[in-house]
Write an enzyme that holds these catalytic residues in place. Structure first.
Site, mmCIF file in Angstrom:
data_model
loop_
_atom_site.group_PDB
_atom_site.id
_atom_site.type_symbol
_atom_site.label_atom_id
_atom_site.label_comp_id
_atom_site.label_asym_id
_atom_site.label_seq_id
_atom_site.Cartn_x
_atom_site.Cartn_y
_atom_site.Cartn_z
ATOM 1 N N HIS A 3 0.828 -1.197 0.000
ATOM 2 C CA HIS A 3 0.000 0.000 0.000
ATOM 3 C C HIS A 3 0.865 1.250 0.000
ATOM 4 C CE1 HIS A 3 0.536 -1.219 4.218
ATOM 5 N NE2 HIS A 3 0.344 0.044 4.571
ATOM 6 N N HIS A 11 0.925 5.256 0.934
ATOM 7 C CA HIS A 11 0.291 6.320 1.726
ATOM 8 C C HIS A 11 0.425 7.643 0.970
ATOM 9 C CE1 HIS A 11 -0.132 4.384 5.769
ATOM 10 N NE2 HIS A 11 0.798 3.583 5.263
#
Length: 143
Positions: free
Chosen positions: A104, A106
């Protein structure tokens, strides 16, 4: 949606088993608000394929999933016109503070005077020309 894992939080979000505040979604990625909201608009982008972290991306994965980074960053910036910067980061592995073992990115919008501090350290005083060259060569030979 490829290779999704049963007990992965982000795979569950992709499958719709766990709710999220989605801001962008297509066949490749899903972007949604991070529940911590370091700053308003803090967003996570995940591939719709279970990839643990950057160390596991193939060249094809990178081309397919990472192409959306500028588009998502710019949408966040447009949504919050007072954004003066943005941290775009990824934690890879437990020692780098990766908590969910599904890749992921950010997107943390930054605002003048927001008080957010990402802590690093400066070790330049421990390096000289020889040591810099040694470290650079060690990495270069791996390409």
């Amino acid at each position: 949606m490829e290779n999704l894992v049963e007990d992965c939080l982000f795979c569950k979000i992709i499958r719709g088993e766990v709710p999220s505040y989605t801001v962008f979604e297509n066949d490749d990625v899903k972007a949604f608000l991070d529940i911590s909201q370091v700053n308003p608009g803090h967003t996570l982008m995940i591939p719709k394929k279970h990839i643990v972290n950057m160390f596991d991306y193939t060249d094809e994965d990178a081309k397919r999933y990472l192409q959306y980074i500028p588009e998502i960053a710019n949408a966040i910036k447009k949504a919050f016109p007072n954004v003066t910067g943005m941290n775009i980061t990824t934690n890879n592995g437990k020692s780098a503070n990766q908590v969910v073992m599904h890749s992921h990115i950010h997107f943390i919008p930054r605002f003048e005077g927001d008080g957010v501090q990402l802590v690093t350290r400066n070790n330049a005083d421990q390096y000289d020309d020889t040591k810099y060259k040694e470290v650079a060569e060690k990495i270069k030979k791996e390409f």
